[in-house]
Design a protein around this motif. Structure first.
Motif, PDB file in Angstrom:
ATOM      1  N   LEU A  41       6.598  24.582  16.043  1.00 30.25           N
ATOM      2  CA  LEU A  41       5.927  25.627  16.801  1.00 30.25           C
ATOM      3  C   LEU A  41       5.750  25.115  18.226  1.00 30.25           C
ATOM      4  CD1 LEU A  41       4.770  28.446  16.183  1.00 30.25           C
ATOM      5  CD2 LEU A  41       2.563  27.370  15.832  1.00 30.25           C
ATOM      6  N   ASP A  42       6.214  25.868  19.208  1.00 24.42           N
ATOM      7  CA  ASP A  42       6.177  25.443  20.611  1.00 24.42           C
ATOM      8  C   ASP A  42       6.882  24.101  20.806  1.00 24.42           C
ATOM      9  OD1 ASP A  42       4.698  27.716  21.296  1.00 24.42           O
ATOM     10  OD2 ASP A  42       2.797  26.701  20.868  1.00 24.42           O
ATOM     11  N   ASP A  43       8.032  23.949  20.147  1.00 23.60           N
ATOM     12  CA  ASP A  43       8.842  22.717  20.216  1.00 23.60           C
ATOM     13  C   ASP A  43       8.068  21.478  19.764  1.00 23.60           C
ATOM     14  OD1 ASP A  43      11.164  23.983  21.111  1.00 23.60           O
ATOM     15  OD2 ASP A  43      10.531  23.855  23.202  1.00 23.60           O
ATOM     16  N   THR A  44       7.112  21.645  18.857  1.00 20.14           N
ATOM     17  CA  THR A  44       6.269  20.540  18.403  1.00 20.14           C
ATOM     18  C   THR A  44       6.184  20.524  16.887  1.00 20.14           C
ATOM     19  OG1 THR A  44       4.935  20.788  20.403  1.00 20.14           O
ATOM     20  CG2 THR A  44       3.953  19.537  18.602  1.00 20.14           C
ATOM     21  N   ILE A  45       6.269  19.322  16.312  1.00 16.36           N
ATOM     22  CA  ILE A  45       6.004  19.149  14.888  1.00 16.36           C
ATOM     23  C   ILE A  45       4.865  18.144  14.745  1.00 16.36           C
ATOM     24  CG2 ILE A  45       8.366  19.663  14.157  1.00 16.36           C
ATOM     25  CD1 ILE A  45       8.768  16.691  13.651  1.00 16.36           C
ATOM     26  N   PHE A  46       4.166  18.230  13.635  1.00 15.41           N
ATOM     27  CA  PHE A  46       3.096  17.294  13.346  1.00 15.41           C
ATOM     28  C   PHE A  46       3.393  16.615  12.014  1.00 15.41           C
ATOM     29  CE2 PHE A  46       0.980  20.275  16.192  1.00 15.41           C
ATOM     30  CZ  PHE A  46       0.364  19.394  17.076  1.00 15.41           C
ATOM     31  N   ILE A  47       3.335  15.291  12.025  1.00 18.82           N
ATOM     32  CA  ILE A  47       3.547  14.505  10.819  1.00 18.82           C
ATOM     33  C   ILE A  47       2.321  13.629  10.617  1.00 18.82           C
ATOM     34  CG2 ILE A  47       4.950  12.740   9.700  1.00 18.82           C
ATOM     35  CD1 ILE A  47       7.300  13.852  11.431  1.00 18.82           C
ATOM     36  N   LYS A  48       1.689  13.804   9.478  1.00 23.11           N
ATOM     37  CA  LYS A  48       0.525  12.989   9.130  1.00 23.11           C
ATOM     38  C   LYS A  48       1.015  11.817   8.290  1.00 23.11           C
ATOM     39  CE  LYS A  48      -2.564  14.414   5.958  1.00 23.11           C
ATOM     40  NZ  LYS A  48      -3.712  15.134   5.373  1.00 23.11           N
ATOM     41  N   VAL A  49       0.537  10.616   8.616  1.00 26.60           N
ATOM     42  CA  VAL A  49       0.881   9.412   7.858  1.00 26.60           C
ATOM     43  C   VAL A  49      -0.404   8.845   7.288  1.00 26.60           C
ATOM     44  CG1 VAL A  49       1.925   7.122   7.947  1.00 26.60           C
ATOM     45  CG2 VAL A  49       2.823   8.946   9.408  1.00 26.60           C
ATOM     46  N   HIS A  71       0.827  -1.202   0.000  1.00 25.63           N
ATOM     47  CA  HIS A  71       0.000   0.000   0.000  1.00 25.63           C
ATOM     48  C   HIS A  71       0.867   1.260   0.000  1.00 25.63           C
ATOM     49  CE1 HIS A  71      -3.410  -2.575   0.695  1.00 25.63           C
ATOM     50  NE2 HIS A  71      -2.727  -3.147   1.681  1.00 25.63           N
ATOM     51  N   LYS A  72       0.461   2.218  -0.797  1.00 24.40           N
ATOM     52  CA  LYS A  72       1.174   3.487  -0.879  1.00 24.40           C
ATOM     53  C   LYS A  72       1.089   4.187   0.479  1.00 24.40           C
ATOM     54  CE  LYS A  72      -0.854   6.766  -3.075  1.00 24.40           C
ATOM     55  NZ  LYS A  72      -1.484   7.603  -4.102  1.00 24.40           N
ATOM     56  N   VAL A  73       2.223   4.733   0.933  1.00 22.89           N
ATOM     57  CA  VAL A  73       2.307   5.438   2.217  1.00 22.89           C
ATOM     58  C   VAL A  73       2.769   6.864   1.943  1.00 22.89           C
ATOM     59  CG1 VAL A  73       3.418   5.511   4.480  1.00 22.89           C
ATOM     60  CG2 VAL A  73       2.894   3.304   3.419  1.00 22.89           C
ATOM     61  N   THR A  74       2.065   7.843   2.522  1.00 26.02           N
ATOM     62  CA  THR A  74       2.440   9.245   2.359  1.00 26.02           C
ATOM     63  C   THR A  74       2.689   9.870   3.728  1.00 26.02           C
ATOM     64  OG1 THR A  74       1.105   9.438   0.349  1.00 26.02           O
ATOM     65  CG2 THR A  74       1.730  11.491   1.431  1.00 26.02           C
ATOM     66  N   PHE A  75       3.894  10.443   3.883  1.00 25.63           N
ATOM     67  CA  PHE A  75       4.254  11.219   5.066  1.00 25.63           C
ATOM     68  C   PHE A  75       4.039  12.689   4.711  1.00 25.63           C
ATOM     69  CE2 PHE A  75       7.499   7.721   5.373  1.00 25.63           C
ATOM     70  CZ  PHE A  75       7.041   7.151   6.544  1.00 25.63           C
ATOM     71  N   LEU A 120       4.754  19.686   3.494  1.00 26.01           N
ATOM     72  CA  LEU A 120       5.721  18.931   2.697  1.00 26.01           C
ATOM     73  C   LEU A 120       5.360  17.457   2.752  1.00 26.01           C
ATOM     74  CD1 LEU A 120       9.033  20.633   3.892  1.00 26.01           C
ATOM     75  CD2 LEU A 120       7.740  21.084   1.799  1.00 26.01           C
ATOM     76  N   SER A 121       5.261  16.816   1.587  1.00 29.69           N
ATOM     77  CA  SER A 121       4.858  15.409   1.529  1.00 29.69           C
ATOM     78  C   SER A 121       5.885  14.563   0.799  1.00 29.69           C
ATOM     79  CB  SER A 121       3.510  15.271   0.812  1.00 29.69           C
ATOM     80  OG  SER A 121       2.490  15.868   1.560  1.00 29.69           O
ATOM     81  N   TYR A 122       5.922  13.291   1.169  1.00 37.02           N
ATOM     82  CA  TYR A 122       6.786  12.289   0.542  1.00 37.02           C
ATOM     83  C   TYR A 122       5.982  11.001   0.476  1.00 37.02           C
ATOM     84  CZ  TYR A 122      10.955   9.435  -0.319  1.00 37.02           C
ATOM     85  OH  TYR A 122      11.885   8.586  -0.862  1.00 37.02           O
ATOM     86  N   THR A 123       5.887  10.417  -0.721  1.00 37.97           N
ATOM     87  CA  THR A 123       5.094   9.209  -0.905  1.00 37.97           C
ATOM     88  C   THR A 123       5.997   8.037  -1.278  1.00 37.97           C
ATOM     89  OG1 THR A 123       3.171  10.496  -1.593  1.00 37.97           O
ATOM     90  CG2 THR A 123       3.200   8.184  -2.229  1.00 37.97           C
ATOM     91  N   ILE A 124       5.698   6.889  -0.678  1.00 39.57           N
ATOM     92  CA  ILE A 124       6.423   5.649  -0.953  1.00 39.57           C
ATOM     93  C   ILE A 124       5.434   4.637  -1.510  1.00 39.57           C
ATOM     94  CG2 ILE A 124       7.709   3.723   0.055  1.00 39.57           C
ATOM     95  CD1 ILE A 124       8.439   5.689   2.351  1.00 39.57           C
ATOM     96  N   LYS A 125       5.744   4.077  -2.657  1.00 39.91           N
ATOM     97  CA  LYS A 125       4.974   2.948  -3.200  1.00 39.91           C
ATOM     98  C   LYS A 125       5.885   1.735  -3.076  1.00 39.91           C
ATOM     99  CE  LYS A 125       1.917   0.530  -5.427  1.00 39.91           C
ATOM    100  NZ  LYS A 125       1.299  -0.442  -4.589  1.00 39.91           N
ATOM    101  N   PRO A 126       5.610   0.837  -2.126  1.00 40.40           N
ATOM    102  CA  PRO A 126       6.510  -0.286  -1.879  1.00 40.40           C
ATOM    103  C   PRO A 126       6.717  -1.166  -3.116  1.00 40.40           C
ATOM    104  CG  PRO A 126       4.912  -0.100  -0.113  1.00 40.40           C
ATOM    105  CD  PRO A 126       4.476   0.839  -1.206  1.00 40.40           C
ATOM    106  N   ASN A 127       7.974  -1.529  -3.330  1.00 42.22           N
ATOM    107  CA  ASN A 127       8.342  -2.454  -4.399  1.00 42.22           C
ATOM    108  C   ASN A 127       8.345  -3.846  -3.783  1.00 42.22           C
ATOM    109  OD1 ASN A 127       9.523  -3.993  -6.360  1.00 42.22           O
ATOM    110  ND2 ASN A 127      11.289  -2.662  -6.662  1.00 42.22           N
TER     111      ASN A 127
END
Length: 104
Positions: free
Chosen positions: A86-94, A22-26, A41-48
């Protein structure tokens, strides 16, 4: 900054199709107060699913598989620019593409 994920053993593994394909997007979320100015900013991986990648994508035999991901997701200079931190916090959506996933 690097981001990696791994497939972990679960109670429904026998019902799933393997290897994981399954394709995964960070997505690094920009926390700018002005919504229109945000630049995520996004990065997508399509597993081989080739034979060499079975240790990463195959059905786990231990607690978890070897990890895979984005070794160079974002440079630190970029991470420290804008409002990614922001406030020493980052958010990463997967997001995992579930289009071809079996419904249990």
């Amino acid at each position: 900054m690097s981001l990696f994920l791994c497939v972990c053993k679960g109670e429904f593994d026998s019902l799933l199709s393997w290897p994981f394909n399954h394709k995964v997007t960070f997505t690094l979320l920009d926390q700018c107060p002005t919504i229109e100015s945000r630049r995520h900013l996004s990065y997508t991986i399509k597993p081989n699913t080739c034979k060499e990648n079975i240790p990463f994508l195959g059905r786990p035999t231990g607690e978890r598989n070897a990890s895979f991901g984005a070794q160079k997701f974002v440079e630190l200079e970029v991470l420290q620019s804008l409002d990614y931190i922001l406030d020493d916090t980052i958010f990463i959506k997967v997001e995992i593409d579930s289009e071809n996933m079996i419904a249990l």
